[in-house]
Design a protein around this motif. Structure first.
Motif, PDB file in Angstrom:
ATOM      1  N   ASN A  71       0.828  -1.194   0.000  1.00 29.05           N
ATOM      2  CA  ASN A  71       0.000   0.000   0.000  1.00 29.05           C
ATOM      3  C   ASN A  71       0.874   1.260   0.000  1.00 29.05           C
ATOM      4  O   ASN A  71       0.588   2.224  -0.710  1.00 29.05           O
ATOM      5  N   GLY A  72       1.936   1.249   0.788  1.00 28.89           N
ATOM      6  CA  GLY A  72       2.860   2.383   0.803  1.00 28.89           C
ATOM      7  C   GLY A  72       3.494   2.610  -0.555  1.00 28.89           C
ATOM      8  O   GLY A  72       3.596   3.751  -1.019  1.00 28.89           O
ATOM      9  N   LEU A  73       3.899   1.525  -1.208  1.00 30.26           N
ATOM     10  CA  LEU A  73       4.485   1.640  -2.546  1.00 30.26           C
ATOM     11  C   LEU A  73       3.475   2.219  -3.526  1.00 30.26           C
ATOM     12  O   LEU A  73       3.808   3.087  -4.340  1.00 30.26           O
ATOM     13  N   ARG A  74       2.232   1.770  -3.434  1.00 27.25           N
ATOM     14  CA  ARG A  74       1.180   2.288  -4.313  1.00 27.25           C
ATOM     15  C   ARG A  74       0.991   3.792  -4.111  1.00 27.25           C
ATOM     16  O   ARG A  74       0.923   4.558  -5.077  1.00 27.25           O
ATOM     17  N   LEU A  75       0.935   4.217  -2.853  1.00 25.72           N
ATOM     18  CA  LEU A  75       0.742   5.637  -2.558  1.00 25.72           C
ATOM     19  C   LEU A  75       1.903   6.488  -3.074  1.00 25.72           C
ATOM     20  O   LEU A  75       1.688   7.549  -3.682  1.00 25.72           O
ATOM     21  N   VAL A  76       3.119   6.046  -2.847  1.00 25.49           N
ATOM     22  CA  VAL A  76       4.298   6.790  -3.306  1.00 25.49           C
ATOM     23  C   VAL A  76       4.335   6.845  -4.826  1.00 25.49           C
ATOM     24  O   VAL A  76       4.613   7.895  -5.418  1.00 25.49           O
ATOM     25  N   THR A  77       4.040   5.737  -5.469  1.00 26.36           N
ATOM     26  CA  THR A  77       4.063   5.678  -6.927  1.00 26.36           C
ATOM     27  C   THR A  77       3.017   6.611  -7.537  1.00 26.36           C
ATOM     28  O   THR A  77       3.277   7.264  -8.551  1.00 26.36           O
ATOM     29  N   GLN A  78       1.851   6.683  -6.918  1.00 23.98           N
ATOM     30  CA  GLN A  78       0.807   7.599  -7.408  1.00 23.98           C
ATOM     31  C   GLN A  78       1.279   9.049  -7.395  1.00 23.98           C
ATOM     32  O   GLN A  78       0.813   9.863  -8.190  1.00 23.98           O
ATOM     33  N   LEU A  79       2.190   9.367  -6.491  1.00 23.93           N
ATOM     34  CA  LEU A  79       2.718  10.728  -6.390  1.00 23.93           C
ATOM     35  C   LEU A  79       4.033  10.886  -7.157  1.00 23.93           C
ATOM     36  O   LEU A  79       4.762  11.850  -6.963  1.00 23.93           O
ATOM     37  N   GLN A  80       4.335   9.928  -8.033  1.00 27.27           N
ATOM     38  CA  GLN A  80       5.572   9.886  -8.815  1.00 27.27           C
ATOM     39  C   GLN A  80       6.819   9.893  -7.937  1.00 27.27           C
ATOM     40  O   GLN A  80       7.854  10.440  -8.304  1.00 27.27           O
ATOM     41  N   GLY A  81       6.711   9.271  -6.772  1.00 22.36           N
ATOM     42  CA  GLY A  81       7.845   9.172  -5.872  1.00 22.36           C
ATOM     43  C   GLY A  81       8.477   7.797  -5.953  1.00 22.36           C
ATOM     44  O   GLY A  81       8.133   6.978  -6.808  1.00 22.36           O
ATOM     45  N   ARG A  82       9.406   7.571  -5.045  1.00 20.56           N
ATOM     46  CA  ARG A  82      10.110   6.288  -4.985  1.00 20.56           C
ATOM     47  C   ARG A  82      10.179   5.808  -3.547  1.00 20.56           C
ATOM     48  O   ARG A  82      10.332   6.603  -2.622  1.00 20.56           O
TER      49      ARG A  82
END
Length: 142
Positions: A71-82
């Motif tokens: 879930n954390g990876l999904r949230l970060v990816t949605q914000l174009q983060g890593r």
């Protein structure tokens, strides 16, 4: 008989390179995952998009804990983060391999490599300067 309180600790700090580091120690499972999820989501919601999860002190993680990570990876990816994970514990690394999540997460042997990865210029081609991951290292070697 009193209930056994699981060993679990979270600490947060920022690196010089701008990464937000969450250090996790102990066990991540159904009893401790809600606190971990809350802290991770709060960091991401506050604009932290270069996230390093230092799991060097994690002794055990179950499916609930893996769900928090996904879930954390999904949230970060949605914000174009890593997001990157620091882990050298062979038992925990084996769980990532068994579940094929070692191909989903960017896993590194040490914090410096993970920070370098999440703070890498997004215009630079993926993998151009990436350091070796835990699976390509001798972290689990005897």
């Amino acid at each position: 008989m009193s209930p056994v309180i699981p060993h679990f600790e979270l600490a947060e700090d920022s690196s010089d390179g701008g990464a937000h580091v969450i250090r996790v120690r102990g066990e991540i499972h159904v009893s401790t995952a809600p606190e971990f999820a809350s802290r991770l989501s709060a960091a991401i919601d506050s604009g932290k998009t270069a996230v390093v999860l230092d799991m060097g002190g994690v002794e055990f993680i179950d499916s609930t804990g893996l769900s928090v990570l996904l879930n954390g990876l999904r949230l970060v990816t949605q914000l174009q983060g890593r997001m990157a994970i620091v882990c050298a514990n062979p038992t925990v690394l084996r769980l990532f391999q068994i579940t094929s999540l070692d191909t989903t997460f960017d896993i590194f042997c040490n914090r410096a490599q993970a920070i370098a990865h999440v703070t890498q210029d997004p215009t630079e081609p993926e993998g151009a300067e990436d350091p070796p991951t835990a699976e390509g290292s001798s972290a689990g070697a005897p």
